[in-house]
Design a protein around this motif. Structure first.
Motif, PDB file in Angstrom:
ATOM      1  N   MET A  50      -1.527   5.382  -1.974  1.00  0.00           N
ATOM      2  CA  MET A  50      -2.619   6.336  -1.862  1.00  0.00           C
ATOM      3  C   MET A  50      -3.640   5.842  -0.832  1.00  0.00           C
ATOM      4  N   ALA A  51      -3.996   4.565  -0.897  1.00  0.00           N
ATOM      5  CA  ALA A  51      -4.946   4.003   0.061  1.00  0.00           C
ATOM      6  C   ALA A  51      -4.389   4.098   1.481  1.00  0.00           C
ATOM      7  N   GLN A  52      -3.104   3.870   1.632  1.00  0.00           N
ATOM      8  CA  GLN A  52      -2.490   3.968   2.959  1.00  0.00           C
ATOM      9  C   GLN A  52      -2.559   5.404   3.486  1.00  0.00           C
ATOM     10  N   ARG A  53      -2.289   6.373   2.625  1.00  0.00           N
ATOM     11  CA  ARG A  53      -2.380   7.777   3.042  1.00  0.00           C
ATOM     12  C   ARG A  53      -3.806   8.136   3.462  1.00  0.00           C
ATOM     13  N   GLN A  65      -9.256  -1.357   8.716  1.00  0.00           N
ATOM     14  CA  GLN A  65      -8.553  -0.648   7.648  1.00  0.00           C
ATOM     15  C   GLN A  65      -7.214  -1.312   7.334  1.00  0.00           C
ATOM     16  N   ILE A  66      -6.511  -1.745   8.368  1.00  0.00           N
ATOM     17  CA  ILE A  66      -5.231  -2.425   8.169  1.00  0.00           C
ATOM     18  C   ILE A  66      -5.441  -3.725   7.400  1.00  0.00           C
ATOM     19  N   SER A  67      -6.474  -4.460   7.753  1.00  0.00           N
ATOM     20  CA  SER A  67      -6.782  -5.715   7.057  1.00  0.00           C
ATOM     21  C   SER A  67      -7.141  -5.462   5.593  1.00  0.00           C
ATOM     22  N   ALA A  68      -7.939  -4.423   5.356  1.00  0.00           N
ATOM     23  CA  ALA A  68      -8.326  -4.086   3.981  1.00  0.00           C
ATOM     24  C   ALA A  68      -7.105  -3.668   3.165  1.00  0.00           C
TER      25      ALA A  68
END
Length: 81
Positions: A50-53, A65-68
């Motif tokens: 979900m976070a990736q979407r 965002q990628i690091s998070a």
């Protein structure tokens, strides 16, 4: 709901944190123990997906965002693939 005796309190806190957190890592740190204790692996994978979407919704994710997302994966106890 995740084995909480007072789910409404947890959701109220989550809503408050989401509105005040400037760093998504603060959120994942706050909820990591709860997620690990109350959710099974497929449920934790769902949170990560979900976070990736969400970060991909406006196009290419930023490096922050990628690091998070990577840190969230670690805090969810998911092995890297």
């Amino acid at each position: 709901m995740m084995g909480l005796t007072d789910a409404q309190e947890a959701f109220t806190f989550a809503r408050w944190v989401a509105g005040h957190a400037t760093d998504p890592n603060t959120l994942s740190l706050r909820f990591a123990k709860l997620w690990l204790a109350a959710l099974d692996v497929p449920q934790r994978e769902d949170i990560h997906a979900m976070a990736q979407r969400v970060i991909e919704a406006d196009g290419t994710p930023t490096q922050g965002q990628i690091s998070a997302l990577k840190l969230l994966r670690d805090r969810l106890g998911l092995t890297r693939s």
